[in-house]
Design an enzyme around this catalytic site. Structure first.
Site, mmCIF file in Angstrom:
data_model
loop_
_atom_site.group_PDB
_atom_site.id
_atom_site.type_symbol
_atom_site.label_atom_id
_atom_site.label_comp_id
_atom_site.label_asym_id
_atom_site.label_seq_id
_atom_site.Cartn_x
_atom_site.Cartn_y
_atom_site.Cartn_z
ATOM 1 N N GLY A 33 -35.590 1.390 44.418
ATOM 2 C CA GLY A 33 -35.371 2.649 45.135
ATOM 3 C C GLY A 33 -34.261 2.509 46.161
ATOM 4 N N HIS A 36 -28.320 4.192 45.418
ATOM 5 C CA HIS A 36 -26.932 4.458 45.805
ATOM 6 C C HIS A 36 -26.082 4.474 44.538
ATOM 7 C CE1 HIS A 36 -26.465 0.192 45.139
ATOM 8 N NE2 HIS A 36 -27.336 -0.082 46.095
ATOM 9 N N HIS A 39 -26.620 1.947 41.669
ATOM 10 C CA HIS A 39 -27.725 2.243 40.749
ATOM 11 C C HIS A 39 -27.328 3.389 39.796
ATOM 12 C CE1 HIS A 39 -29.985 0.852 44.477
ATOM 13 N NE2 HIS A 39 -30.391 -0.011 43.576
ATOM 14 N N GLN A 150 -24.195 -6.815 38.204
ATOM 15 C CA GLN A 150 -23.685 -8.162 38.511
ATOM 16 C C GLN A 150 -23.967 -8.541 39.964
ATOM 17 O OE1 GLN A 150 -19.437 -8.856 37.857
ATOM 18 N NE2 GLN A 150 -19.536 -10.519 39.348
ATOM 19 N N ASP A 152 -26.594 -8.716 41.440
ATOM 20 C CA ASP A 152 -27.697 -9.675 41.449
ATOM 21 C C ASP A 152 -27.548 -10.591 40.237
ATOM 22 O OD1 ASP A 152 -29.548 -8.646 43.712
ATOM 23 O OD2 ASP A 152 -28.907 -6.879 42.604
#
Ligand code: AMP
Length: 297
Positions: A33, A36, A39, A150, A152
């Site tokens: 959640g 931004h 996402h 990428q 993460d």
């Protein structure tokens, strides 16, 4: 189709089975959640590739150092739903913590050799928690495609490995990191930054970008690249490096010489009290990806 918010695993599973019966591929975007543009980019790619788009919103408690850090993470489902409705998301899966980790939960996924490196070394249990929730969601949702950032990188490498090892019928698609106009990687944690810290934070990508430029000019020594990143970071008094590493992209083992291979430069740094992470890929392998998809894992 009107977007539906599902909180129960059983309901999510029966919806997913309906799509499977109709041979309609599902695209899943796992998130915590506080959405931004990073996402939303994943969601748009899912919309392009899959018949049904499901965004999971689950603030995974196992990813936080303590209760206080978990509680201070921004939760606003209504705001997130407003962002997702106009871009064609079919379902939000937003289960409670008890739904995913009921009393007596005892089964964990550990990707040995990967879960204890980088983020796992400084946040024990972090990747085990991420891998376990991902696997649980794969079983509830049966996605054909899973979209990850990428940003993460280690999580994407862990996800690819567990999918391969456990023969899960899932394809992990890794999308580039979305940044603001100053190069700062978008992150839910940027909300914690004061104005002054927000001005300081782009130093992280400036430092990584300097390594990219040196690499483009032929530098292949990890030591010299790291030193250049450290020097750039030292210019910003509000910044403090937690770790900086240059590793391979499969086992995240440190490398000294970047010649003829793909390297991941990862950094975690504090800007004031806020911990931010970022990375870049330096690719000197003979087989540069033709599709443009990121080569991780
Ligand atoms: P999070 O909600 O932070 O757990 O992130 C959910 C997904 O969005 C993960 O796959 C992240 O890598 C991805 N993501 C987060 N920030 C960005 C960004 N700035 N650019 C691209 N993807 C991102």
């Amino acid at each position: 189709m009107v977007m539906e918010i599902i909180t129960r695993a059983a309901r999510m599973h029966s919806v997913s089975c309906k799509f499977a019966a109709e041979e309609k591929p599902i695209g899943l975007i796992p998130t915590m959640g506080a959405l931004h543009e990073g996402h939303l980019t994943l969601v748009r790619e899912a919309r392009r590739m899959a018949d049904a788009v499901i965004v999971s919103i689950f603030v995974n408690p196992t990813l936080f150092r303590d209760e206080e850090e978990y509680k201070s993470f921004p939760h606003d489902l209504a705001r997130d739903a407003d962002l997702l409705t106009p871009i064609g998301v079919d379902y939000i899966f937003a289960p409670s913590v008890e739904e995913i980790f009921p009393k007596g939960f005892a089964t964990w996924i550990t990707v040995e050799g990967l879960s204890d490196k980088l983020e796992g070394a400084v946040r024990p249990g972090h990747l085990r928690g991420a891998a376990t929730v991902l696997t649980t969601f794969f079983n509830i949702i049966h996605p054909k495609f899973v979209f990850m950032g990428q940003k993460d990188a280690q999580q994407t490498i862990v996800a690819k490995k567990l999918v391969r090892d456990l023969h899960l019928p899932v394809e992990i698609i890794v999308m580039p990191t979305v940044r603001d106009e100053n190069g700062l990687a978008l992150s839910s944690r940027n909300q914690y930054l004061s104005l002054e810290e927000l001005r300081a934070a782009p130093v992280i990508y400036r430092a990584l970008h300097q390594a990219e430029e040196m690499f483009a000019e032929g530098e292949r020594s990890a030591k010299r690249l790291k030193r250049a990143i450290e020097k750039e970071m030292e210019k910003e008094p509000l910044a403090r490096i937690e770790y900086l590493s240059i590793t391979d992209t499969e086992w995240l083992e440190p490398i000294d010489d970047l010649s003829h291979r793909t390297a991941l430069v990862s950094i975690a740094a504090y800007i004031g009290k806020t911990r931010l992470t970022d990375n870049v890929i330096l690719d000197d392998s003979a087989y540069k990806s033709k599709s443009g998809r990121l080569k991780l894992g």
